[in-house]
Scaffold this active site. Structure first.
Site, PDB file in Angstrom:
ATOM      1  N   HIS A  92      -7.264   7.673   0.660  1.00  0.00           N
ATOM      2  CA  HIS A  92      -7.844   8.716   1.514  1.00  0.00           C
ATOM      3  C   HIS A  92      -6.735   9.414   2.297  1.00  0.00           C
ATOM      4  CE1 HIS A  92     -12.161   7.604   1.305  1.00  0.00           C
ATOM      5  NE2 HIS A  92     -11.673   6.405   1.010  1.00  0.00           N
ATOM      6  N   GLY A  95     -14.213  -2.253   2.941  1.00  0.00           N
ATOM      7  CA  GLY A  95     -14.989  -1.013   2.973  1.00  0.00           C
ATOM      8  C   GLY A  95     -14.927  -0.190   1.700  1.00  0.00           C
ATOM      9  N   GLN A  96     -14.316  -0.722   0.645  1.00  0.00           N
ATOM     10  CA  GLN A  96     -14.248   0.016  -0.613  1.00  0.00           C
ATOM     11  C   GLN A  96     -15.648   0.096  -1.215  1.00  0.00           C
ATOM     12  OE1 GLN A  96     -11.910  -1.827  -3.724  1.00  0.00           O
ATOM     13  NE2 GLN A  96     -11.574   0.128  -4.765  1.00  0.00           N
ATOM     14  N   HIS A 104      -8.551   4.190  -4.623  1.00  0.00           N
ATOM     15  CA  HIS A 104      -8.391   5.568  -4.169  1.00  0.00           C
ATOM     16  C   HIS A 104      -7.743   5.589  -2.796  1.00  0.00           C
ATOM     17  CE1 HIS A 104     -12.469   4.181  -3.158  1.00  0.00           C
ATOM     18  NE2 HIS A 104     -12.481   5.027  -2.137  1.00  0.00           N
ATOM     19  N   VAL A 141     -16.498   2.650  -3.902  1.00  0.00           N
ATOM     20  CA  VAL A 141     -16.317   2.911  -5.338  1.00  0.00           C
ATOM     21  C   VAL A 141     -15.243   1.948  -5.825  1.00  0.00           C
ATOM     22  CG1 VAL A 141     -15.641   4.612  -7.071  1.00  0.00           C
ATOM     23  CG2 VAL A 141     -16.971   5.334  -5.073  1.00  0.00           C
TER      24      VAL A 141
END
Length: 140
Positions: free
Chosen positions: A101, A92-93, A99, A95
């Site tokens: 969440h 589901g990455q 990072h 970008v």
């Protein structure tokens, strides 16, 4: 190649709602928040995936995650957080810059736990899967 939006935020070329900064990481509010206070912590250096990061950078990133987690808890008044990484496109990455969440949670908010993300029958026994993963240590 399109410029990385998180690199642009980390360098100050693009604005964001920044809530925390260190020399190696920056944290800002998600522009598509799941709830109030949904925050992302990103390394300033570009890494696509967790496995791409040197150990020291991983330590610095998670030190920032810990500091930001406390700020989010206090700032939102929420009870808990779900902390997650979508590591790669199949996970589901969206970008392609690592990072983390931080999603504020409260009892009865309707959200699930990480076990609710995907559920399908397993193909291997726990012993077999352990052995398949452990053999990778020898190859590293």
């Amino acid at each position: 190649m399109e410029p990385c939006i998180f690199c642009e935020i980390a360098s100050g070329k693009k604005s964001a709602h920044v809530v925390h900064e260190t020399e190696s990481a920056i944290a800002f509010l998600d522009i598509h928040p799941l709830v109030d206070g949904h925050t992302m912590v990103v390394p300033r250096r570009h890494y696509r995936r967790l496995a791409d990061m040197p150990d020291e950078d991983v330590r610095e990133l998670f030190s920032a995650v810990r500091a930001v987690a406390q700020k989010v808890l206090q700032g939102t008044g929420c009870e808990d957080l779900t902390i997650g990484i979508n590591d790669g496109p199949s996970a589901g990455q969206v970008v392609p810059h690592l990072h983390v969440h931080l999603i504020p949670r409260s009892r009865g908010d309707g959200g699930g736990n990480v076990h609710s993300i995907i559920r399908r029958p397993t193909r291997f026994s726990l012993d077999e899967m352990r052995d398949r993963i452990r053999v990778q240590e020898a190859r590293s």
